[in-house]
Design a protein around this motif. Structure first.
Motif, PDB file in Angstrom:
ATOM      1  N   ILE A  27       0.896  -1.251   0.047  1.00 30.52           N
ATOM      2  CA  ILE A  27      -0.021  -0.079   0.144  1.00 30.52           C
ATOM      3  C   ILE A  27       0.768   1.256   0.039  1.00 30.52           C
ATOM      4  O   ILE A  27       0.685   2.207  -0.869  1.00 30.52           O
ATOM      5  N   PHE A  28       1.813   1.545   1.025  1.00 32.28           N
ATOM      6  CA  PHE A  28       2.426   2.751   1.010  1.00 32.28           C
ATOM      7  C   PHE A  28       3.798   2.657   0.374  1.00 32.28           C
ATOM      8  O   PHE A  28       4.247   3.700   0.141  1.00 32.28           O
ATOM      9  N   ASN A  29       4.239   1.558  -0.322  1.00 34.05           N
ATOM     10  CA  ASN A  29       5.599   1.776  -1.188  1.00 34.05           C
ATOM     11  C   ASN A  29       4.845   0.801  -2.670  1.00 34.05           C
ATOM     12  O   ASN A  29       5.686   0.064  -2.923  1.00 34.05           O
ATOM     13  N   TYR A  30       4.016   1.357  -3.217  1.00 40.30           N
ATOM     14  CA  TYR A  30       3.218   0.742  -4.222  1.00 40.30           C
ATOM     15  C   TYR A  30       4.501   0.568  -5.477  1.00 40.30           C
ATOM     16  O   TYR A  30       4.487  -0.310  -6.186  1.00 40.30           O
ATOM     17  N   GLU A  31       5.320   1.598  -5.651  1.00 40.00           N
ATOM     18  CA  GLU A  31       6.314   1.504  -6.717  1.00 40.00           C
ATOM     19  C   GLU A  31       7.256   0.413  -6.600  1.00 40.00           C
ATOM     20  O   GLU A  31       7.608  -0.233  -7.610  1.00 40.00           O
ATOM     21  N   HIS A  32       7.768   0.338  -5.505  1.00 41.24           N
ATOM     22  CA  HIS A  32       8.633  -0.813  -5.051  1.00 41.24           C
ATOM     23  C   HIS A  32       7.706  -2.254  -5.292  1.00 41.24           C
ATOM     24  O   HIS A  32       8.282  -3.161  -6.134  1.00 41.24           O
ATOM     25  N   ALA A  33       6.531  -2.386  -4.828  1.00 42.60           N
ATOM     26  CA  ALA A  33       5.590  -3.752  -5.088  1.00 42.60           C
ATOM     27  C   ALA A  33       5.465  -3.766  -6.495  1.00 42.60           C
ATOM     28  O   ALA A  33       5.504  -4.906  -7.072  1.00 42.60           O
ATOM     29  N   HIS A  34       5.144  -2.744  -7.270  1.00 42.12           N
ATOM     30  CA  HIS A  34       5.142  -2.876  -8.792  1.00 42.12           C
ATOM     31  C   HIS A  34       6.173  -3.367  -9.358  1.00 42.12           C
ATOM     32  O   HIS A  34       6.105  -4.340 -10.185  1.00 42.12           O
ATOM     33  N   GLU A  35       7.239  -2.894  -9.203  1.00 38.62           N
ATOM     34  CA  GLU A  35       8.688  -3.404  -9.863  1.00 38.62           C
ATOM     35  C   GLU A  35       8.896  -4.977  -9.452  1.00 38.62           C
ATOM     36  O   GLU A  35       9.257  -5.623 -10.088  1.00 38.62           O
ATOM     37  N   PHE A  36       8.671  -5.279  -8.088  1.00 39.25           N
ATOM     38  CA  PHE A  36       8.638  -6.455  -7.480  1.00 39.25           C
ATOM     39  C   PHE A  36       7.712  -7.518  -8.239  1.00 39.25           C
ATOM     40  O   PHE A  36       8.237  -8.693  -8.686  1.00 39.25           O
ATOM     41  N   PHE A  37       6.486  -7.222  -8.362  1.00 36.87           N
ATOM     42  CA  PHE A  37       5.540  -8.015  -9.001  1.00 36.87           C
ATOM     43  C   PHE A  37       6.030  -8.212 -10.429  1.00 36.87           C
ATOM     44  O   PHE A  37       5.944  -9.470 -10.936  1.00 36.87           O
ATOM     45  N   ILE A  38       6.323  -7.155 -11.221  1.00 40.49           N
ATOM     46  CA  ILE A  38       6.872  -7.463 -12.476  1.00 40.49           C
ATOM     47  C   ILE A  38       7.871  -8.209 -12.775  1.00 40.49           C
ATOM     48  O   ILE A  38       8.011  -9.284 -13.429  1.00 40.49           O
ATOM     49  N   SER A  39       8.912  -8.119 -11.668  1.00 37.19           N
ATOM     50  CA  SER A  39      10.386  -9.127 -11.757  1.00 37.19           C
ATOM     51  C   SER A  39       9.916 -10.505 -11.491  1.00 37.19           C
ATOM     52  O   SER A  39      10.522 -11.232 -11.904  1.00 37.19           O
ATOM     53  N   LEU A  40       8.672 -10.642 -10.825  1.00 34.23           N
ATOM     54  CA  LEU A  40       8.480 -11.972 -10.520  1.00 34.23           C
ATOM     55  C   LEU A  40       7.351 -12.757 -11.621  1.00 34.23           C
ATOM     56  O   LEU A  40       7.143 -13.828 -11.655  1.00 34.23           O
TER      57      LEU A  40
END
Length: 125
Positions: A27-40
């Motif tokens: 929720i609070f670090n969406y950009e990191h989560a976004h990149e993380f999900f794309i990498s996975l």
């Protein structure tokens, strides 16, 4: 019995911490989560629903309002951790340890929930 309760609450507390911190990161670090999900290789549309389900799962397990929903929350956490473990192993990013730790906390919490609060597969009279 007291030892079982202590083990249950420690494992459930750590399980809750793991999943709530993951939800907060989504929720609070969406950009990191976004990149993380794309990498996975996961779709990014699932980030917010997954965060909401993690929060609701923790509330469900701790509140014990519905046995069915509590079991569903444990199952959801188990599937989430297994899929996370598999994804990290497949992409070889070295981030598989938190998934393994989560699996341990899920298992210990679930087993000790049964020891402390009883086996729900039997009808209680």
């Amino acid at each position: 019995m007291k030892t079982n309760k202590i083990i249950y609450w420690i494992s459930t507390g750590l399980l809750s911490f793991f999943f709530l911190s993951g939800a907060m990161m989504y929720i609070f670090n969406y950009e990191h989560a976004h990149e993380f999900f794309i990498s996975l290789g996961f779709p990014i549309w699932i980030i917010y629903p997954l965060a909401a389900l993690k929060i609701l799962g923790v509330i469900t397990i701790i509140s014990k309002k519905s046995l069915f929903l509590k079991e569903l929350a444990y199952a959801g956490f188990l599937f989430d951790a297994i899929l996370a473990l598999a994804a990290h192993i497949i992409v070889k990013d070295g981030e598989h340890v938190p998934a393994i730790i989560s699996l341990v906390f899920i298992t210990v919490s679930w087993v000790y929930d049964r020891k402390v609060y009883g086996n729900y597969t039997q009808i209680k009279s």
